[in-house]
Write an enzyme that holds these catalytic residues in place. Structure first.
Site, PDB file in Angstrom:
ATOM      1  NE  ARG A 117      -0.811 -36.702  85.805  1.00 46.20           N
ATOM      2  CZ  ARG A 117      -1.679 -36.619  84.827  1.00 46.20           C
ATOM      3  NH1 ARG A 117      -2.478 -35.605  84.737  1.00 46.20           N
ATOM      4  NH2 ARG A 117      -1.739 -37.554  83.907  1.00 46.20           N
ATOM      5  N   PRO A 118       4.984 -36.962  89.082  1.00 44.50           N
ATOM      6  CG  PRO A 118       6.139 -38.482  90.411  1.00 44.50           C
ATOM      7  CD  PRO A 118       4.761 -38.012  90.062  1.00 44.50           C
ATOM      8  CG  ASP A 122      -7.724 -41.626  82.271  1.00 43.69           C
ATOM      9  OD1 ASP A 122      -7.249 -41.114  83.304  1.00 43.69           O
ATOM     10  OD2 ASP A 122      -7.103 -41.653  81.191  1.00 43.69           O
ATOM     11  CE  LYS A 127      -7.119 -36.541  77.302  1.00 44.81           C
ATOM     12  NZ  LYS A 127      -5.758 -36.547  77.862  1.00 44.81           N
ATOM     13  CG  ASN A 128      -4.901 -40.384  77.041  1.00 42.30           C
ATOM     14  OD1 ASN A 128      -4.915 -39.157  76.974  1.00 42.30           O
ATOM     15  ND2 ASN A 128      -5.248 -41.039  78.132  1.00 42.30           N
ATOM     16  CB  ILE A 153      -3.462 -44.897  88.745  1.00 43.00           C
ATOM     17  CG1 ILE A 153      -3.939 -46.311  88.385  1.00 43.00           C
ATOM     18  CG2 ILE A 153      -2.410 -44.400  87.758  1.00 43.00           C
ATOM     19  CD1 ILE A 153      -2.871 -47.385  88.341  1.00 43.00           C
ATOM     20  CG  LEU A 196       8.998 -43.901  86.960  1.00 46.71           C
ATOM     21  CD1 LEU A 196       7.644 -44.576  86.807  1.00 46.71           C
ATOM     22  CD2 LEU A 196       9.997 -44.868  87.601  1.00 46.71           C
ATOM     23  NE  ARG A 241      -6.596 -30.741  79.530  1.00 46.19           N
ATOM     24  CZ  ARG A 241      -5.883 -31.420  80.404  1.00 46.19           C
ATOM     25  NH1 ARG A 241      -5.916 -31.071  81.668  1.00 46.19           N
ATOM     26  NH2 ARG A 241      -5.140 -32.433  80.056  1.00 46.19           N
ATOM     27  CB  CYS A 250      -5.874 -33.089  85.201  1.00 46.48           C
ATOM     28  SG  CYS A 250      -7.054 -32.786  83.908  1.00 46.48           S
ATOM     29  NE  ARG A 286       2.142 -37.013  83.758  1.00 45.12           N
ATOM     30  CZ  ARG A 286       3.234 -37.013  84.479  1.00 45.12           C
ATOM     31  NH1 ARG A 286       3.558 -35.945  85.151  1.00 45.12           N
ATOM     32  NH2 ARG A 286       3.996 -38.073  84.555  1.00 45.12           N
TER      33      ARG A 286
HETATM   34  C1  UD1 Z   1      -1.462 -41.437  81.046  1.00 43.91           C
HETATM   35  C2  UD1 Z   1      -2.740 -40.868  80.484  1.00 43.91           C
HETATM   36  C3  UD1 Z   1      -3.734 -40.578  81.597  1.00 43.91           C
HETATM   37  C4  UD1 Z   1      -3.952 -41.838  82.437  1.00 43.91           C
HETATM   38  C5  UD1 Z   1      -2.624 -42.428  82.896  1.00 43.91           C
HETATM   39  C6  UD1 Z   1      -2.774 -43.747  83.612  1.00 43.91           C
HETATM   40  C7  UD1 Z   1      -2.014 -39.687  78.518  1.00 43.91           C
HETATM   41  C8  UD1 Z   1      -1.834 -38.396  77.830  1.00 43.91           C
HETATM   42  N1  UD1 Z   1      -2.445 -39.653  79.764  1.00 43.91           N
HETATM   43  O1  UD1 Z   1      -0.914 -40.433  81.897  1.00 43.91           O
HETATM   44  O2  UD1 Z   1      -4.962 -40.161  81.004  1.00 43.91           O
HETATM   45  O3  UD1 Z   1      -4.721 -41.497  83.566  1.00 43.91           O
HETATM   46  O4  UD1 Z   1      -1.757 -42.630  81.775  1.00 43.91           O
HETATM   47  O5  UD1 Z   1      -3.440 -44.661  82.803  1.00 43.91           O
HETATM   48  O6  UD1 Z   1      -1.825 -40.741  77.918  1.00 43.91           O
HETATM   49  N2  UD1 Z   1       4.632 -41.788  87.836  1.00 43.91           N
HETATM   50  C9  UD1 Z   1       5.763 -41.590  88.584  1.00 43.91           C
HETATM   51  N3  UD1 Z   1       6.899 -41.188  87.943  1.00 43.91           N
HETATM   52  C10 UD1 Z   1       6.944 -40.987  86.593  1.00 43.91           C
HETATM   53  C11 UD1 Z   1       5.782 -41.232  85.829  1.00 43.91           C
HETATM   54  C12 UD1 Z   1       4.631 -41.633  86.480  1.00 43.91           C
HETATM   55  O7  UD1 Z   1       5.759 -41.743  89.800  1.00 43.91           O
HETATM   56  O8  UD1 Z   1       8.012 -40.633  86.083  1.00 43.91           O
HETATM   57  C13 UD1 Z   1       3.378 -42.216  88.523  1.00 43.91           C
HETATM   58  C14 UD1 Z   1       2.293 -41.133  88.380  1.00 43.91           C
HETATM   59  O9  UD1 Z   1       2.431 -40.138  89.374  1.00 43.91           O
HETATM   60  C15 UD1 Z   1       1.047 -41.958  88.566  1.00 43.91           C
HETATM   61  C16 UD1 Z   1       1.400 -43.272  87.889  1.00 43.91           C
HETATM   62  O10 UD1 Z   1       2.830 -43.328  87.859  1.00 43.91           O
HETATM   63  O11 UD1 Z   1       0.796 -42.162  89.923  1.00 43.91           O
HETATM   64  C17 UD1 Z   1       0.839 -43.440  86.486  1.00 43.91           C
HETATM   65  O12 UD1 Z   1       1.337 -42.433  85.667  1.00 43.91           O
HETATM   66  P1  UD1 Z   1       1.530 -42.630  84.083  1.00 43.91           P
HETATM   67  O13 UD1 Z   1       1.167 -44.034  83.711  1.00 43.91           O
HETATM   68  O14 UD1 Z   1       2.872 -42.141  83.734  1.00 43.91           O
HETATM   69  O15 UD1 Z   1       0.434 -41.649  83.510  1.00 43.91           O
HETATM   70  P2  UD1 Z   1       0.589 -40.552  82.413  1.00 43.91           P
HETATM   71  O16 UD1 Z   1       1.444 -41.045  81.306  1.00 43.91           O
HETATM   72  O17 UD1 Z   1       0.885 -39.252  83.050  1.00 43.91           O
END
Ligand code: UD1
Length: 416
Positions: A121-122, A304, A22-23, A326, A125, A396, A116, A92
């Site tokens: 989840r900001p 995950d 999926k990812n 995380i 970055l 999902r 979810c 997301r």
């Molecule tokens: C992706 C995966 C998700 C997995 C996660 C971590 C997909 C579709 N989803 O989610 O299944 O759980 O990686 O392995 O691939 N963060 C910030 N600011 C940002 C972006 C992220 O603070 O701009 C924080 C998030 O709140 C979180 C952490 O960084 O605490 C990790 O997020 P991120 O690695 O970005 O996860 P996703 O890409 O959302």
């Protein structure tokens, strides 16, 4: 609203074929926007998240054909640069479309992404990186509008190795002028898969899968066919299903290298594991042993899989400690597990799980994708029937979940 009724307490045996990731599928579908022609994708899981992403692609103007795991996308006629708000709110990872639309059209408008409820989840970055690439960002009434005349390569240092931000930077810079580097990049295998797909299309990306990625902008991309990598989280879930049910399970169509942290923990828990090229076999002991787990960015233990291991450890011998590093809100499933008798205490990002011999059946509710899968595991271990509501979350991310479970002997029914 759909529910599962699961009659547990059966040892599960047999072979399960793992679906495409999926990812990896989501950013790769988004990446097909960049070549303005046809991308043929194989091994795309037929799940809610890929359906929503393909729906958005069609609304943007792409032509999409789907048959048996093969998806053909032609993006020649895409003209729209606004991601539809209603579908954006459903998950997301739609934010990944922003990087691809920007990369091709130098502008995109989108609203804050949904998904979810596992933490704040900001996307700061992502936006900070876009600014570094010379993109102007305006936020108005919940809409984010990014625009520039051209994208010029830059050196981007991520404060945290965010998977989504790393993917968005790659997507935005494949067609940029000059060279972009990403330091402290996320190293997840799905990022390597995205880069392999883009390189096959004609992009110049080096270092994906390490923490330093270089993207040299190119002017044109071509048609491509690509086989998506197997889903390592689905694979880890089925290994836990085998472990929790004292089962004997073989998973096929997997890359065991991607499963190293999960396999090590399962071995520590007392499971016998045999790895072959594309398969992993797990034979579980009668009673599992407690272990400690800390979730970390790849190659650490994946967040995950935290909940499915949490459910499995709730019936292990001894006390397990989990540290979730995380996402701050990823323990919702534990309040449902407690309804089934689990002894779990949560203190901030730490969960202390005192293993008991048996959980009991109850009526519970999924609150997120992986937390929902954790409840399925718990239900498979109990005597009697457990009802799990709101399984839409589970659907999902797991393709043909009931069918795969039934094939290895689970008694599961879907109700609506
Ligand atoms: C992706 C995966 C998700 C997995 C996660 C971590 C997909 C579709 N989803 O989610 O299944 O759980 O990686 O392995 O691939 N963060 C910030 N600011 C940002 C972006 C992220 O603070 O701009 C924080 C998030 O709140 C979180 C952490 O960084 O605490 C990790 O997020 P991120 O690695 O970005 O996860 P996703 O890409 O959302």
């Amino acid at each position: 609203m759909y529910s599962y009724i699961i009659e547990g307490n059966h040892s599960l045996q047999g072979s399960v074929e793992i679906s495409g990731s999926k990812n990896a599928s989501l950013p790769i579908i988004a990446a097909s926007i960049l070549n303005k022609t046809t991308s043929k994708l194989y091994n795309v899981p037929n799940i809610q998240d890929t359906k929503i992403t393909l729906e958005i692609m069609k609304l943007l103007g792409a032509k999409v054909k789907k048959a048996n795991g093969k998806v053909q996308i032609n993006t020649k006629d895409i003209k729209k640069t606004q991601i539809p708000e209603e579908l954006m709110g459903k998950m997301r990872s739609t934010v990944i479309l922003a990087g691809a639309i920007l990369g091709r059209f130098k502008e995109v408008t989108f609203s804050y992404p949904g998904g979810c409820d596992i933490g704040a989840r900001p996307i700061d970055l992502h936006l900070k990186a876009f600014e570094k690439l010379g993109i102007n960002i305006e936020e108005n009434y919940g809409f984010i509008r990014c625009k520039c005349d051209k994208i010029i390569g830059a050196d981007i240092d991520l404060d945290f190795p965010s998977v989504g931000a790393t993917e968005n930077i790659i997507l935005a810079t494949v067609l940029a002028e000059g060279v972009t580097t990403i330091s402290n990049a996320a190293m997840e295998p799905e990022i390597e898969d995205l880069a392999k797909f883009l390189n096959k299309m004609g992009a110049k990306i080096e270092g994906a899968g390490t923490n330093f990625i270089t993207i040299t902008g190119v002017q044109k991309l071509k048609e491509v066919s690509y086989q998506i990598m197997p889903d390592r989280i689905e694979a880890g879930t089925f290994l836990c299903i085998g472990a929790a049910t004292a089962g004997n399970i073989e998973i096929t169509n997997v890359n065991p290298e991607h499963l190293v942290p999960a396999i090590h923990k399962l071995q520590e828990m007392g499971c016998m594991i045999e790895e072959k090229k594309n398969t992993v076999q797990l034979i579980a002991p009668k009673r599992l042993k407690a272990v400690d787990i800390k979730t970390m960015p790849y190659p650490g233990f994946p967040t995950d899989l935290q909940s499915v291991f949490g459910a499995t450890l709730s019936i292990a011998k001894g006390t397990s400690v989990i540290v979730e590093n995380i996402f701050e809100n990823r323990y919702k499933y534990t309040s449902e597990l407690k309804k089934m008798g689990a002894k779990i205490q949560i203190e901030g990002k730490i969960a202390v799980i005192k293993g008991i011999r048996k959980l009991h059946n109850a009526k519970v509710e999924a609150s997120d994708l992986r937390g929902g899968a954790a409840l399925v595991i718990a239900a498979l271990t109990t005597k009697g029937k457990t009802q799990i509501d709101k399984i839409e979350y589970i659907l999902r991310g797991y393709e043909n979940f009931e069918q795969k479970l039934r094939k290895i002997g689970a008694k599961i029914q879907k109700l609506n």
